[in-house]
Scaffold this motif. Structure first.
Motif, PDB file in Angstrom:
ATOM      1  N   ARG A   9      46.488  31.371  38.468  1.00 40.12           N
ATOM      2  CA  ARG A   9      45.561  32.212  39.228  1.00 40.12           C
ATOM      3  C   ARG A   9      46.337  33.647  39.578  1.00 40.12           C
ATOM      4  O   ARG A   9      45.804  34.682  39.480  1.00 40.12           O
ATOM      5  CB  ARG A   9      45.298  31.380  40.499  1.00 40.12           C
ATOM      6  CG  ARG A   9      44.380  32.206  41.309  1.00 40.12           C
ATOM      7  CD  ARG A   9      43.961  31.501  42.743  1.00 40.12           C
ATOM      8  NE  ARG A   9      42.600  30.760  42.268  1.00 40.12           N
ATOM      9  CZ  ARG A   9      42.132  29.896  42.919  1.00 40.12           C
ATOM     10  NH1 ARG A   9      42.369  29.742  44.263  1.00 40.12           N
ATOM     11  NH2 ARG A   9      41.045  29.294  42.385  1.00 40.12           N
ATOM     12  N   ARG A  12      46.359  35.744  36.681  1.00 42.39           N
ATOM     13  CA  ARG A  12      44.999  36.482  36.494  1.00 42.39           C
ATOM     14  C   ARG A  12      44.647  37.495  37.442  1.00 42.39           C
ATOM     15  O   ARG A  12      43.998  38.422  37.098  1.00 42.39           O
ATOM     16  CB  ARG A  12      43.831  35.363  36.413  1.00 42.39           C
ATOM     17  CG  ARG A  12      44.028  34.558  35.215  1.00 42.39           C
ATOM     18  CD  ARG A  12      42.727  33.599  35.284  1.00 42.39           C
ATOM     19  NE  ARG A  12      42.554  32.503  36.288  1.00 42.39           N
ATOM     20  CZ  ARG A  12      43.082  31.299  35.994  1.00 42.39           C
ATOM     21  NH1 ARG A  12      43.605  30.835  35.184  1.00 42.39           N
ATOM     22  NH2 ARG A  12      42.743  30.467  37.168  1.00 42.39           N
ATOM     23  N   ALA A  16      44.112  41.462  36.746  1.00 44.83           N
ATOM     24  CA  ALA A  16      42.732  42.203  37.231  1.00 44.83           C
ATOM     25  C   ALA A  16      43.187  43.485  38.001  1.00 44.83           C
ATOM     26  O   ALA A  16      42.446  44.504  37.998  1.00 44.83           O
ATOM     27  CB  ALA A  16      42.126  41.054  38.059  1.00 44.83           C
ATOM     28  N   ILE A  52      38.234  32.413  38.437  1.00 47.76           N
ATOM     29  CA  ILE A  52      39.525  32.540  39.125  1.00 47.76           C
ATOM     30  C   ILE A  52      39.387  31.450  40.295  1.00 47.76           C
ATOM     31  O   ILE A  52      38.838  30.668  40.538  1.00 47.76           O
ATOM     32  CB  ILE A  52      39.766  33.873  39.822  1.00 47.76           C
ATOM     33  CG1 ILE A  52      40.024  34.813  38.660  1.00 47.76           C
ATOM     34  CG2 ILE A  52      40.826  33.976  40.744  1.00 47.76           C
ATOM     35  CD1 ILE A  52      40.650  35.965  38.811  1.00 47.76           C
TER      36      ILE A  52
END
Length: 52
Positions: A9, A12, A16, A52
């Motif tokens: 997580r 990610r 982003a 997410i």
């Protein structure tokens, strides 16, 4: 969100964060202002990340 985040997580979220930047100035100059903003720009309040 919890303080402890799993590594997947966290990666990610970092990806982003990196993609959420405006386009360089030379892009708008080269395309003669046809491209003005990045289509992937995101605000944390307006749109959420999926999966997410």
């Amino acid at each position: 969100m919890a303080r402890f985040k799993h590594l997947a997580r966290k990666l990610r979220l970092a990806a982003a964060e990196k993609t959420n930047k405006p386009i360089p100035i030379w892009v708008s100059v080269k395309t003669r202002m046809r491209v003005r903003r990045g289509f992937r720009l995101r605000n944390w309040r307006r749109s959420k990340l999926k999966n997410i």
